[in-house]
Design a protein around this motif. Structure first.
Motif, PDB file in Angstrom:
ATOM      1  N   LEU A 102       6.384  -0.126 -15.988  1.00 46.74           N
ATOM      2  CA  LEU A 102       5.456  -1.157 -16.434  1.00 46.74           C
ATOM      3  C   LEU A 102       4.174  -1.181 -15.613  1.00 46.74           C
ATOM      4  O   LEU A 102       3.107  -1.514 -16.126  1.00 46.74           O
ATOM      5  CB  LEU A 102       6.127  -2.537 -16.352  1.00 46.74           C
ATOM      6  CG  LEU A 102       7.415  -2.713 -17.160  1.00 46.74           C
ATOM      7  CD1 LEU A 102       8.051  -4.058 -16.851  1.00 46.74           C
ATOM      8  CD2 LEU A 102       7.133  -2.573 -18.641  1.00 46.74           C
ATOM      9  N   ASN A 103       4.304  -0.829 -14.352  1.00 43.37           N
ATOM     10  CA  ASN A 103       3.146  -0.864 -13.453  1.00 43.37           C
ATOM     11  C   ASN A 103       3.472  -0.038 -12.218  1.00 43.37           C
ATOM     12  O   ASN A 103       4.646   0.199 -11.913  1.00 43.37           O
ATOM     13  CB  ASN A 103       2.824  -2.299 -13.050  1.00 43.37           C
ATOM     14  CG  ASN A 103       1.370  -2.489 -12.653  1.00 43.37           C
ATOM     15  OD1 ASN A 103       0.664  -1.511 -12.420  1.00 43.37           O
ATOM     16  ND2 ASN A 103       0.929  -3.737 -12.579  1.00 43.37           N
ATOM     17  N   ALA A 104       2.438   0.399 -11.523  1.00 42.84           N
ATOM     18  CA  ALA A 104       2.650   1.174 -10.290  1.00 42.84           C
ATOM     19  C   ALA A 104       1.436   1.031  -9.393  1.00 42.84           C
ATOM     20  O   ALA A 104       0.308   0.835  -9.865  1.00 42.84           O
ATOM     21  CB  ALA A 104       2.913   2.647 -10.605  1.00 42.84           C
ATOM     22  N   ALA A 105       1.680   1.110  -8.100  1.00 42.52           N
ATOM     23  CA  ALA A 105       0.599   1.064  -7.109  1.00 42.52           C
ATOM     24  C   ALA A 105       0.904   2.089  -6.034  1.00 42.52           C
ATOM     25  O   ALA A 105       2.061   2.260  -5.624  1.00 42.52           O
ATOM     26  CB  ALA A 105       0.479  -0.328  -6.498  1.00 42.52           C
ATOM     27  N   ARG A 106      -0.132   2.768  -5.562  1.00 40.25           N
ATOM     28  CA  ARG A 106       0.043   3.815  -4.551  1.00 40.25           C
ATOM     29  C   ARG A 106      -1.060   3.683  -3.514  1.00 40.25           C
ATOM     30  O   ARG A 106      -2.238   3.551  -3.857  1.00 40.25           O
ATOM     31  CB  ARG A 106      -0.014   5.192  -5.213  1.00 40.25           C
ATOM     32  CG  ARG A 106       0.133   6.367  -4.248  1.00 40.25           C
ATOM     33  CD  ARG A 106      -0.154   7.671  -4.960  1.00 40.25           C
ATOM     34  NE  ARG A 106      -0.094   8.813  -4.061  1.00 40.25           N
ATOM     35  CZ  ARG A 106       0.935   9.637  -3.979  1.00 40.25           C
ATOM     36  NH1 ARG A 106       1.996   9.444  -4.735  1.00 40.25           N
ATOM     37  NH2 ARG A 106       0.916  10.667  -3.147  1.00 40.25           N
ATOM     38  N   HIS A 107      -0.663   3.718  -2.230  1.00 37.08           N
ATOM     39  CA  HIS A 107      -1.621   3.623  -1.129  1.00 37.08           C
ATOM     40  C   HIS A 107      -1.194   4.582  -0.021  1.00 37.08           C
ATOM     41  O   HIS A 107      -0.025   4.989   0.072  1.00 37.08           O
ATOM     42  CB  HIS A 107      -1.696   2.200  -0.567  1.00 37.08           C
ATOM     43  CG  HIS A 107      -2.080   1.161  -1.579  1.00 37.08           C
ATOM     44  ND1 HIS A 107      -3.384   0.911  -1.922  1.00 37.08           N
ATOM     45  CD2 HIS A 107      -1.319   0.320  -2.325  1.00 37.08           C
ATOM     46  CE1 HIS A 107      -3.426  -0.046  -2.834  1.00 37.08           C
ATOM     47  NE2 HIS A 107      -2.184  -0.422  -3.094  1.00 37.08           N
ATOM     48  N   THR A 108      -2.142   4.933   0.823  1.00 40.21           N
ATOM     49  CA  THR A 108      -1.863   5.739   2.004  1.00 40.21           C
ATOM     50  C   THR A 108      -2.479   5.036   3.211  1.00 40.21           C
ATOM     51  O   THR A 108      -3.646   4.628   3.174  1.00 40.21           O
ATOM     52  CB  THR A 108      -2.460   7.155   1.878  1.00 40.21           C
ATOM     53  OG1 THR A 108      -1.924   7.786   0.707  1.00 40.21           O
ATOM     54  CG2 THR A 108      -2.111   8.007   3.097  1.00 40.21           C
ATOM     55  N   TRP A 109      -1.679   4.901   4.278  1.00 40.66           N
ATOM     56  CA  TRP A 109      -2.130   4.167   5.461  1.00 40.66           C
ATOM     57  C   TRP A 109      -1.936   5.016   6.717  1.00 40.66           C
ATOM     58  O   TRP A 109      -1.040   5.865   6.776  1.00 40.66           O
ATOM     59  CB  TRP A 109      -1.341   2.871   5.629  1.00 40.66           C
ATOM     60  CG  TRP A 109      -1.179   2.050   4.393  1.00 40.66           C
ATOM     61  CD1 TRP A 109      -0.038   1.896   3.640  1.00 40.66           C
ATOM     62  CD2 TRP A 109      -2.186   1.267   3.746  1.00 40.66           C
ATOM     63  NE1 TRP A 109      -0.264   1.068   2.583  1.00 40.66           N
ATOM     64  CE2 TRP A 109      -1.572   0.663   2.610  1.00 40.66           C
ATOM     65  CE3 TRP A 109      -3.527   1.011   4.000  1.00 40.66           C
ATOM     66  CZ2 TRP A 109      -2.267  -0.169   1.745  1.00 40.66           C
ATOM     67  CZ3 TRP A 109      -4.213   0.175   3.137  1.00 40.66           C
ATOM     68  CH2 TRP A 109      -3.587  -0.397   2.034  1.00 40.66           C
ATOM     69  N   ALA A 110      -2.745   4.745   7.714  1.00 39.24           N
ATOM     70  CA  ALA A 110      -2.558   5.318   9.058  1.00 39.24           C
ATOM     71  C   ALA A 110      -2.145   4.175   9.975  1.00 39.24           C
ATOM     72  O   ALA A 110      -2.900   3.209  10.152  1.00 39.24           O
ATOM     73  CB  ALA A 110      -3.841   5.976   9.552  1.00 39.24           C
ATOM     74  N   VAL A 111      -0.933   4.272  10.552  1.00 40.53           N
ATOM     75  CA  VAL A 111      -0.399   3.177  11.354  1.00 40.53           C
ATOM     76  C   VAL A 111       0.130   3.698  12.682  1.00 40.53           C
ATOM     77  O   VAL A 111       0.453   4.882  12.828  1.00 40.53           O
ATOM     78  CB  VAL A 111       0.734   2.439  10.609  1.00 40.53           C
ATOM     79  CG1 VAL A 111       0.229   1.874   9.279  1.00 40.53           C
ATOM     80  CG2 VAL A 111       1.939   3.349  10.382  1.00 40.53           C
TER      81      VAL A 111
END
Length: 353
Positions: A102-111
């Motif tokens: 139904l929906n999707a979200a994608r992120h990339t982080w530096a932690v």
């Protein structure tokens, strides 16, 4: 010093060094996000969404899909590491009960691999800028407030410490995060219309409960093409393991609301999404088991093994000292006896002279 004493003394030194290396080198190196970390946490709940086919057909009675049973799969996977920095993939997929996306979200982080706060993004990593926490809490969480990055409004907001509770038999700190403001996530904005015909807005408004519908007079005064803006509101709660910082459970309520500007000010028109989910019991149990395993492993590296090596070093040292004393007694005993015999012979010879 005899050869055995040298060996024992050297062994004690090696054991002390091994204890120090385990506690101050090996433990810090392993007490951070692993380079191959890849976990998926599963949520269950409900969602209300726009029904695009019904909207296009003018079917106001079915313009919204209300309270659909849904699952939310949240995957966090380390893509690369560089020193104390981990580049992390953060992907959430919302599905209906039958598995339809139904929906999707994608992120990339530096932690940071220990505190999980922001770190400078390595060149070419594609990591997004952010401040504060974004995927979870530090490996050694504290009973205090933090700053947490909300992806909807793209700002850091307070993550408030609310107390200590028990989750699957483990001590957990509970934190709450509330964020509201103009929707700023580029991917979500790109997927939403910048404007809709007034007829479509009227259909959507008619599908809302009576107490949530915009005023008919306001709707009638809207232009033929209604410009839209969006607000994002997120309320999340996290239960974080007090000993390891692993997230044991979580809940999320997220809404995106369409609005428009009128001469009298902004007017709320209709919700685009309204999702409410909480951790699936099986995932909560799995997280608790993982936290127990991690706590035991870290205790052995930080305390158990170093203390065991020190105890072994003390034992070896005691054995070396004991052997040295026994040899000293054995070496000195015969010399003393010979000296006494010589004295007696001299005493016996003198009177004879």
């Amino acid at each position: 010093m005899r050869k055995s004493s040298w060996i024992l003394t050297g062994s004690a030194v090696v054991l002390v060094a091994a204890s120090a290396v385990t506690r101050f080198t090996l433990y810090p190196d392993l007490h951070r996000i692993p380079s191959d970390a890849d976990t998926t946490f599963h949520y269950r709940g409900t969602a209300s969404l726009l029904n695009a086919p019904a909207l296009q057909a003018g079917d106001s009675a079915h313009a919204f899909l209300r309270d659909l049973p849904v699952t939310l799969d949240w995957r966090v996977a380390v893509k690369d590491t560089s020193g104390e920095t981990a580049v992390v993939l953060d992907r959430a997929v919302l599905r209906s009960r039958d598995g339809k996306q139904l929906n999707a979200a994608r992120h990339t982080w530096a932690v940071d691999r220990r505190t999980l706060a922001e770190r400078p993004a390595p060149a070419g990593s594609g990591a997004e800028r952010h401040t504060g926490l974004v995927i979870s809490w530090p490996l050694e969480p504290e009973k205090r407030d933090y700053r947490f990055w909300d992806t909807g409004i793209r700002k850091a907001v307070p993550a408030r410490y609310m107390g200590q509770e028990s989750v699957e038999g483990r001590d957990a700190y509970r934190y709450t995060v509330d964020a509201t403001g103009p929707l700023a996530d580029p991917a979500t904005l790109k997927a939403l219309p910048a404007a809709l015909p007034r007829s479509a807005v009227t259909v959507l408004a008619a599908a809302l409960p009576a107490d949530r519908r915009p005023d008919k007079v306001v709707l009638a005064a809207l232009p033929e093409a209604v410009p839209l803006t969006y607000t994002s509101t997120t309320a999340r709660t996290g239960w974080v393991d007090a000993d390891t910082g692993l997230a044991l459970n979580g809940s999320l309520h997220q809404t995106v609301l369409a609005r428009t500007q009128t001469p009298d000010g902004p007017v709320a028109l209709f919700p685009v999404t309204d999702v409410t989910v909480k951790g699936a019991p099986a995932s909560v149990r799995k997280q608790a088991q993982g936290a127990s395993t991690a706590q035991r492993a870290w205790w052995w590296l930080s305390t158990g093994v170093p203390l065991g090596l020190l105890a072994a070093a003390l034992l070896v040292t005691a054995v070396a000292v004991g052997l040295a004393r026994r040899r000293a007694v054995a070496d000195n005993g015969p010399a003393g006896d010979g000296g006494s015999a010589g004295d007696e012979r001299e005493g016996a010879a003198t009177p004879a002279a």
